[in-house]
Design a protein around this motif. Sequence first.
Motif, PDB file in Angstrom:
ATOM      1  N   GLU A   1       4.758   1.629   1.308  1.00 34.05           N
ATOM      2  CA  GLU A   1       5.897   2.172   0.570  1.00 34.05           C
ATOM      3  C   GLU A   1       6.642   3.208   1.406  1.00 34.05           C
ATOM      4  O   GLU A   1       7.863   3.324   1.348  1.00 34.05           O
ATOM      5  CB  GLU A   1       5.421   2.784  -0.742  1.00 34.05           C
ATOM      6  CG  GLU A   1       4.945   1.772  -1.762  1.00 34.05           C
ATOM      7  CD  GLU A   1       6.033   0.788  -2.154  1.00 34.05           C
ATOM      8  OE1 GLU A   1       7.147   1.250  -2.476  1.00 34.05           O
ATOM      9  OE2 GLU A   1       5.782  -0.428  -2.116  1.00 34.05           O
ATOM     10  N   LYS A   2       5.894   3.958   2.207  1.00 35.51           N
ATOM     11  CA  LYS A   2       6.516   4.956   3.078  1.00 35.51           C
ATOM     12  C   LYS A   2       7.412   4.273   4.104  1.00 35.51           C
ATOM     13  O   LYS A   2       8.551   4.698   4.341  1.00 35.51           O
ATOM     14  CB  LYS A   2       5.434   5.780   3.787  1.00 35.51           C
ATOM     15  CG  LYS A   2       6.000   6.854   4.726  1.00 35.51           C
ATOM     16  CD  LYS A   2       4.914   7.542   5.531  1.00 35.51           C
ATOM     17  CE  LYS A   2       4.387   6.632   6.637  1.00 35.51           C
ATOM     18  NZ  LYS A   2       3.438   7.339   7.535  1.00 35.51           N
ATOM     19  N   TYR A   3       6.910   3.174   4.702  1.00 39.34           N
ATOM     20  CA  TYR A   3       7.702   2.459   5.696  1.00 39.34           C
ATOM     21  C   TYR A   3       8.918   1.784   5.067  1.00 39.34           C
ATOM     22  O   TYR A   3       9.972   1.668   5.696  1.00 39.34           O
ATOM     23  CB  TYR A   3       6.831   1.438   6.420  1.00 39.34           C
ATOM     24  CG  TYR A   3       6.016   2.042   7.542  1.00 39.34           C
ATOM     25  CD1 TYR A   3       6.630   2.497   8.701  1.00 39.34           C
ATOM     26  CD2 TYR A   3       4.632   2.164   7.435  1.00 39.34           C
ATOM     27  CE1 TYR A   3       5.897   3.057   9.735  1.00 39.34           C
ATOM     28  CE2 TYR A   3       3.879   2.734   8.458  1.00 39.34           C
ATOM     29  CZ  TYR A   3       4.525   3.175   9.603  1.00 39.34           C
ATOM     30  OH  TYR A   3       3.793   3.741  10.615  1.00 39.34           O
ATOM     31  N   LYS A   4       8.750   1.335   3.819  1.00 38.83           N
ATOM     32  CA  LYS A   4       9.889   0.710   3.144  1.00 38.83           C
ATOM     33  C   LYS A   4      11.024   1.717   2.969  1.00 38.83           C
ATOM     34  O   LYS A   4      12.199   1.384   3.139  1.00 38.83           O
ATOM     35  CB  LYS A   4       9.450   0.153   1.789  1.00 38.83           C
ATOM     36  CG  LYS A   4      10.533  -0.650   1.089  1.00 38.83           C
ATOM     37  CD  LYS A   4       9.963  -1.555   0.009  1.00 38.83           C
ATOM     38  CE  LYS A   4       9.391  -0.759  -1.131  1.00 38.83           C
ATOM     39  NZ  LYS A   4       8.949  -1.652  -2.248  1.00 38.83           N
ATOM     40  N   LYS A   5      10.655   2.958   2.662  1.00 35.61           N
ATOM     41  CA  LYS A   5      11.672   4.005   2.537  1.00 35.61           C
ATOM     42  C   LYS A   5      12.331   4.285   3.882  1.00 35.61           C
ATOM     43  O   LYS A   5      13.552   4.493   3.958  1.00 35.61           O
ATOM     44  CB  LYS A   5      11.042   5.288   1.983  1.00 35.61           C
ATOM     45  CG  LYS A   5      12.060   6.400   1.741  1.00 35.61           C
ATOM     46  CD  LYS A   5      11.405   7.657   1.204  1.00 35.61           C
ATOM     47  CE  LYS A   5      12.451   8.720   0.851  1.00 35.61           C
ATOM     48  NZ  LYS A   5      13.346   9.050   1.961  1.00 35.61           N
ATOM     49  N   ILE A   6      11.550   4.263   4.941  1.00 29.71           N
ATOM     50  CA  ILE A   6      12.102   4.476   6.283  1.00 29.71           C
ATOM     51  C   ILE A   6      13.128   3.397   6.608  1.00 29.71           C
ATOM     52  O   ILE A   6      14.222   3.678   7.117  1.00 29.71           O
ATOM     53  CB  ILE A   6      10.977   4.481   7.343  1.00 29.71           C
ATOM     54  CG1 ILE A   6      10.102   5.728   7.184  1.00 29.71           C
ATOM     55  CG2 ILE A   6      11.555   4.404   8.758  1.00 29.71           C
ATOM     56  CD1 ILE A   6       8.884   5.738   8.075  1.00 29.71           C
TER      57      ILE A   6
ATOM     58  N   THR B   1       0.846  -1.193   0.000  1.00 33.18           N
ATOM     59  CA  THR B   1       0.000   0.000   0.000  1.00 33.18           C
ATOM     60  C   THR B   1       0.885   1.249   0.000  1.00 33.18           C
ATOM     61  O   THR B   1       2.089   1.173   0.274  1.00 33.18           O
ATOM     62  CB  THR B   1      -0.898   0.012   1.249  1.00 33.18           C
ATOM     63  OG1 THR B   1      -0.059   0.160   2.410  1.00 33.18           O
ATOM     64  CG2 THR B   1      -1.696  -1.286   1.360  1.00 33.18           C
ATOM     65  N   PRO B   2       0.304   2.435  -0.280  1.00 38.70           N
ATOM     66  CA  PRO B   2       1.095   3.679  -0.210  1.00 38.70           C
ATOM     67  C   PRO B   2       1.759   3.864   1.147  1.00 38.70           C
ATOM     68  O   PRO B   2       2.907   4.312   1.240  1.00 38.70           O
ATOM     69  CB  PRO B   2       0.051   4.767  -0.494  1.00 38.70           C
ATOM     70  CG  PRO B   2      -0.972   4.078  -1.349  1.00 38.70           C
ATOM     71  CD  PRO B   2      -1.043   2.670  -0.822  1.00 38.70           C
ATOM     72  N   ASN B   3       1.043   3.511   2.214  1.00 41.72           N
ATOM     73  CA  ASN B   3       1.614   3.623   3.555  1.00 41.72           C
ATOM     74  C   ASN B   3       2.786   2.659   3.718  1.00 41.72           C
ATOM     75  O   ASN B   3       3.795   2.957   4.354  1.00 41.72           O
ATOM     76  CB  ASN B   3       0.543   3.334   4.605  1.00 41.72           C
ATOM     77  CG  ASN B   3       0.966   3.819   5.985  1.00 41.72           C
ATOM     78  OD1 ASN B   3       1.527   4.898   6.124  1.00 41.72           O
ATOM     79  ND2 ASN B   3       0.708   3.013   6.996  1.00 41.72           N
TER      80      ASN B   3
ATOM     81  N   ASP C   1      16.333   3.923   4.658  1.00 43.53           N
ATOM     82  CA  ASP C   1      17.108   5.036   5.224  1.00 43.53           C
ATOM     83  C   ASP C   1      17.836   4.601   6.494  1.00 43.53           C
ATOM     84  O   ASP C   1      19.002   4.970   6.717  1.00 43.53           O
ATOM     85  CB  ASP C   1      16.187   6.225   5.526  1.00 43.53           C
ATOM     86  CG  ASP C   1      15.687   6.921   4.264  1.00 43.53           C
ATOM     87  OD1 ASP C   1      16.289   6.704   3.201  1.00 43.53           O
ATOM     88  OD2 ASP C   1      14.694   7.665   4.351  1.00 43.53           O
TER      89      ASP C   1
END
Length: 357
Positions: free
Chosen positions: A181-186, A177-179, A189
């Motif tokens: 994808e955000k956690y995957k970027k976190i 989900t879009p959310n 990093d």
Amino acid sequence: MFEKHEILKWEENDWRKEVFLNFAKDLTNKDPKFPCVFGASGFQQNQLRFDFFAGIEKESIKLLAHSLKRYLKAAKSFGSYTSFVAFFNIDTNKSIQEYEGIFWDVLKELHKIDEEPWPIDIPKDTNDPKWEFCFGGEPIFVVCNTPAHKLRKSRSASTFMITFQPRWVFDEIGLLTPNGEKYKKIVRDLLSKYDEIPEYPYLGSYGDPGNKEWLQYFIPETNDIKNIDKCPFHQFIKQEANNMGKVSYISGERVNLESAVIELLPETGSVEVQRDTPFREHKTHTHPTDETLLIIDGEITFYAEDQEIKCKSGDRILLPAGTKHSSIAGPNGCLYVIALEFISPEQQKKEEVEYAN
């Protein structure tokens, strides 16, 4: 199978408590923060389960199988961030390569003693983007940590350690989900700050074209991977099928000629490229050696052991030596690679003894 509050009550000189405390320290560290935020959350919320094994011999793996089976039956009641973590009390001075061999041997042994059939919706081809290791009828993402990992600290542990995470966990936490994808970027990093080596180039998402899950199971200390096509577990599955003396069909995704040749080229033997014109027929025949056929383009139907097997690009057929078979190409013809593996009588006997044991 234990919860963390049970382990904390054990004696201080117990090796199990010692390796657990080291693990807990890593997951709860604040600076640098542990990259797997989901694992850290699962630990904090008591959703992880643990077990400990005296070695890696067959009896220990049988105990692991029993504990893993119990975990899988109850896993959904533990929460969305659950995992099963197995610690092994073995030599902590081995090399990365030695630990990698042990890791794949553990998965092979688990597969051999698994009483449940491989899920029909999970391909057996490890290079298929939808492949995942399966046990007890469940697809499981597997991660190995070792004492030999120094630069890649996210894969470091005070002892040999394997984490089993049910595939459904990733659906529960919404990684697609879009959310998610955000956690995957976190996570990516955090990895860049945690590890002392650039990001592993084969990190991917399950099901994405080109992704190979097995490359993420045991991540080495270097990013220079020589062969990303020959998975130890896949080679084992192929040998298993040959030892059983049965024709085996493995569904797969489209593949190009170059990668197929590289993947199928045996250590001792050869590959040949075959092109059949539309509706070209090969009458019933046999071969004196084991054969693996990987379809590149077009369609072909094989007939063997009272089976009719329709194949497309990415599919493969494993034909044990002496198997009577025939084939007919589809309306567009067929291009495929055939691997011919020479096995001496002495080697064949050795492999049969090893498999039996």
